[in-house]
Design an enzyme around this catalytic site. Structure first.
Site, PDB file in Angstrom:
ATOM      1  N   ASN A 160     -66.597  73.891  43.946  1.00  0.00           N
ATOM      2  CA  ASN A 160     -65.732  72.495  44.646  1.00  0.00           C
ATOM      3  C   ASN A 160     -64.767  73.705  46.018  1.00  0.00           C
ATOM      4  O   ASN A 160     -65.385  74.778  46.219  1.00  0.00           O
ATOM      5  CB  ASN A 160     -64.495  72.323  43.722  1.00  0.00           C
ATOM      6  CG  ASN A 160     -63.619  73.147  43.016  1.00  0.00           C
ATOM      7  OD1 ASN A 160     -62.818  73.503  43.815  1.00  0.00           O
ATOM      8  ND2 ASN A 160     -63.746  73.021  41.389  1.00  0.00           N
ATOM      9  N   ASP A 215     -61.184  68.970  29.118  1.00  0.00           N
ATOM     10  CA  ASP A 215     -60.196  69.059  29.745  1.00  0.00           C
ATOM     11  C   ASP A 215     -58.375  69.910  29.378  1.00  0.00           C
ATOM     12  O   ASP A 215     -58.338  69.662  28.533  1.00  0.00           O
ATOM     13  CB  ASP A 215     -59.467  67.332  30.060  1.00  0.00           C
ATOM     14  CG  ASP A 215     -57.830  66.790  30.515  1.00  0.00           C
ATOM     15  OD1 ASP A 215     -57.624  67.841  31.216  1.00  0.00           O
ATOM     16  OD2 ASP A 215     -58.369  65.960  30.941  1.00  0.00           O
TER      17      ASP A 215
END
Ligand SMILES: Cc1cc2nc3c(=O)[nH]c(=O)nc-3n(C[C@H](O)[C@H](O)[C@H](O)COP(=O)(O)O)c2cc1C
Length: 397
Positions: A208, A304
């Site tokens: 990203n 996560d």
């Protein structure tokens, strides 16, 4: 100890320059990384060779030196350190600093730096007592410059009085006090930063646009307030901060492992842009074009990390700060994220195309905690980091 602390040492042209050779040794014994800068006059008192040999580093001497500029530009040189120490600080250097002159390498670095500066003045007693020097001293103190010494004593010029440079061990003690002072001293804080790279095959990966600039600025700001920072970073564009423990990782799974290995910590800031998914069973061979059509990539969810740490029963940090990068409904999404993840604060920012946040120098953030929502004005990432670090220091006090 000064383990891992980067110190830029500027040696001015005074008799006391010989003591700076011992100062270099004392700082390095304590784990500091010393980058020396020698003024033209300084070279009259100590040789570049002995300074460089003792520091184990290039000694920087000229502002207009192509080789030095190619190796490390003068602006970068002024920024990479945790502390700039000027020893001996001559009357001349103090005058230049106080009036913002920048006509050689040392004074240019001192004007360009955004790191704290500590000076150890050394000069003849009359020079020290002169109204101009005392005026400059007051100006420098007012500008936030730290001062160690001078001491009273016999001087090389045969006079007695204040003007003798502080002894190397006194300067080292002042440096140590500088690093141990601050509202976050004694606090161990984890900061994650940068993107993660999730492999598709040995040469391709999913990534990203996170540059790591915000996380790096936060680590630096926390360290400047005295925290012991562990910095877990993905492959970022910006260089990691100086003076912190750095752990390099590539994938989200590696980042989770590195984060768990740092526990327990007093606080944790999760500024990394961790990939939500990874390719299931990344190929260990480069995928080839084939007539059969396009490769089919199956995805699985990544751990996560923020939720895992925020909801852990064992070793949960006292303060867990998450980041929410949103492209729409920033406030609503971030408020929901704070509750879903179980973190104490969420720092939300708009990363939509056109906001310029990803890869940019500025950020507009909303800080949400249990009690309130604060919208901060647009500011540089460095300013966001400083404000966040001060807010954390208050919460951890
Ligand atoms: C033998 C000698 C000793 C000196 N000692 C000092 C000193 O201790 N402190 C000082 O401020 N200047 C001292 N000076 C004067 C400085 O070297 C001079 O002001 C020089 O321009 C300083 O340059 P710098 O500040 O770039 O290092 C001395 C000069 C000589 C010749």
């Amino acid at each position: 100890m000064l383990t891992g602390k980067h110190i830029l040492l500027i040696i001015g042209g005074g008799i006391a320059a010989f003591k700076s050779l011992d100062l270099i040794r004392r700082m390095r014994e304590r784990g500091a990384i010393v980058t020396p800068v020698l003024t033209k006059a300084g070279e009259e008192f100590v040789t570049p060779l002995s300074v460089s040999a003792l520091a184990g580093s290039t000694v920087y001497r000229n502002l207009f030196d192509l080789n030095d500029e190619a190796e490390m530009g003068h602006i970068q040189l002024s920024r990479v350190s945790d502390l700039v120490v000027v020893a001996p600080a001559t009357a001349d250097l103090m005058g230049k600093m106080a009036s913002g002159l920048a006509n050689d390498l040392a004074s240019t670095l001192l004007l360009a730096t955004d790191t704290p500066v500590l000076i150890a003045p050394a000069m003849n007693v009359r020079m020290w007592q002169h109204a101009a020097t005392q005026r400059n001293l007051a100006t420098l103190k007012n500008d936030g410059v730290g001062v160690v010494g001078p001491n009273d004593g016999d001087m090389a010029c045969g006079e007695f009085g204040p003007g003798r440079m502080a002894e190397p061990l006194e300067i080292v003690a002042a440096i140590q006090t500088h690093f141990s002072a601050g509202p976050l001293s004694g606090q161990r804080i984890l900061v994650t930063s940068g993107p993660t790279h999730e492999p598709i095959d040995p040469v391709r990966y999913i990534a990203n646009r996170s540059s790591g600039a915000q996380g790096t600025a936060i680590a630096r700001a926390l360290s400047a307030l005295g925290a012991e920072v562990v910095f877990v970073t993905g492959p970022a564009d910006v260089p990691p901060p100086a003076g912190v423990d750095i752990v390099h990782v590539k994938t989200a799974q590696e980042m989770l492992g590195a984060v768990e290995a740092t526990l327990p910590v007093h606080a944790a800031v999760f500024a990394a842009a961790v990939a939500d998914w990874r390719v299931d069973c990344a190929s260990d061979r480069k995928l080839k074009k084939s007539k059969g059509g396009l490769p089919q990539l199956a995805f699985v969810e990544n751990p996560d990390i923020l939720r895992h740490i925020a909801q852990s029963k064992k070793d949960r940090p006292k303060l867990v700060v998450g980041f929410a990068a949103e492209t729409n409904d920033v406030l609503e999404n971030a408020t929901a994220k704070r509750l879903r993840k179980g973190c104490d604060w969420i720092v939300a920012n708009d990363v939509s195309t056109g906001s310029g946040v990803m890869g940019g120098a500025e950020n507009t953030v909303i800080v949400i905690d249990e009690h309130r929502t604060e919208t901060w004005p647009k500011m540089t990432k460095v300013e966001v980091a400083k404000r966040l670090a001060e807010r954390m220091a208050q919460a951890l006090a």
